[in-house]
Design a protein around this motif. Structure first.
Motif, mmCIF file in Angstrom:
data_model
loop_
_atom_site.group_PDB
_atom_site.id
_atom_site.type_symbol
_atom_site.label_atom_id
_atom_site.label_comp_id
_atom_site.label_asym_id
_atom_site.label_seq_id
_atom_site.Cartn_x
_atom_site.Cartn_y
_atom_site.Cartn_z
ATOM 1 N N TYR A 95 0.888 -1.246 -0.067
ATOM 2 C CA TYR A 95 0.011 -0.009 0.109
ATOM 3 C C TYR A 95 0.909 1.068 -0.034
ATOM 4 O O TYR A 95 1.889 1.347 0.809
ATOM 5 C CB TYR A 95 -0.797 0.050 1.284
ATOM 6 N N CYS A 96 0.458 2.353 -0.732
ATOM 7 C CA CYS A 96 1.134 3.540 -0.774
ATOM 8 C C CYS A 96 0.216 4.347 0.312
ATOM 9 O O CYS A 96 -1.044 4.204 0.295
ATOM 10 C CB CYS A 96 0.882 4.172 -2.036
ATOM 11 N N ALA A 97 0.856 5.174 0.880
ATOM 12 C CA ALA A 97 0.203 6.170 1.833
ATOM 13 C C ALA A 97 0.758 7.527 1.953
ATOM 14 O O ALA A 97 2.036 7.813 1.568
ATOM 15 C CB ALA A 97 0.235 5.664 3.333
ATOM 16 N N LEU A 98 0.133 8.446 2.095
ATOM 17 C CA LEU A 98 0.634 9.961 2.491
ATOM 18 C C LEU A 98 0.121 10.362 3.636
ATOM 19 O O LEU A 98 -1.021 10.157 4.300
ATOM 20 C CB LEU A 98 -0.461 10.995 1.358
ATOM 21 N N ALA A 99 1.188 10.953 4.362
ATOM 22 C CA ALA A 99 1.088 11.512 5.779
ATOM 23 C C ALA A 99 1.061 13.051 5.682
ATOM 24 O O ALA A 99 1.944 13.461 5.159
ATOM 25 C CB ALA A 99 2.094 11.162 6.759
ATOM 26 N N THR A 107 0.486 12.106 10.443
ATOM 27 C CA THR A 107 -0.708 11.332 10.349
ATOM 28 C C THR A 107 -0.806 10.711 8.981
ATOM 29 O O THR A 107 -1.059 11.431 7.928
ATOM 30 C CB THR A 107 -1.619 11.868 10.990
ATOM 31 N N TRP A 108 -0.848 9.430 8.862
ATOM 32 C CA TRP A 108 -0.877 8.587 7.678
ATOM 33 C C TRP A 108 -2.500 8.835 7.384
ATOM 34 O O TRP A 108 -3.092 8.214 7.963
ATOM 35 C CB TRP A 108 -0.588 7.273 7.539
ATOM 36 N N ARG A 109 -2.837 9.908 6.622
ATOM 37 C CA ARG A 109 -4.245 9.967 6.370
ATOM 38 C C ARG A 109 -4.865 9.469 4.892
ATOM 39 O O ARG A 109 -6.116 9.185 4.857
ATOM 40 C CB ARG A 109 -4.268 11.646 6.230
ATOM 41 N N TYR A 110 -4.029 9.244 3.860
ATOM 42 C CA TYR A 110 -4.704 8.771 2.899
ATOM 43 C C TYR A 110 -3.965 7.705 2.431
ATOM 44 O O TYR A 110 -2.734 7.385 2.542
ATOM 45 C CB TYR A 110 -4.510 9.963 1.653
#
Length: 121
Positions: A95-99, A107-110
């Motif tokens: 998974y890719c995530a955006l903080a 905070t890892w939000r997306y």
């Protein structure tokens, strides 16, 4: 609305390589961190690697050091995870995530939808 779309997963033999991509859209990115996580079969999701969008500073989980490389192309709003010397235990959904910065932390939000990586022995 931020969207993250992963690609590049697949089936590879042990010792092989794959490059995952994560295309980010929805706004201009500057202070965020982008990260890769994975969920191995029967296990909890775990951190793999991250990179700061602005400076490109990276950080890796111990199992990823020396084998995986995270990078970003700011012009394309895309983050990559180059995975070399793959092992069967690397089999997982990645998974890719955006903080986003929150006070003195992040905070890892997306999150993206995930891409399956299967490493055969």
């Amino acid at each position: 609305q931020v969207q993250l779309v992963e690609s590049g997963g697949g089936l590879v033999q042990a010792g092989g390589s794959l490059r995952l991509s994560c295309a980010a859209s929805g706004r201009t990115f500057s202070s965020e961190r982008m990260g890769w996580f994975r969920r191995c079969p029967g296990k909890e999701r775990e951190f793999v690697a991250r990179i700061t969008w602005s400076a490109g500073t990276t950080d890796y989980a111990n199992f990823a050091k020396g084998r995986f490389t995270v990078s970003r192309d700011s012009a394309k709003n895309t983050v990559y995870l180059q995975m070399n010397s793959l092992k069967p235990e690397d089999t997982a959904v990645y998974y890719c995530a955006l903080a986003e910065p929150v006070l003195s932390s992040y905070t890892w939000r997306y999150w993206g939808q995930g891409t399956q990586v299967t490493v055969s022995s």
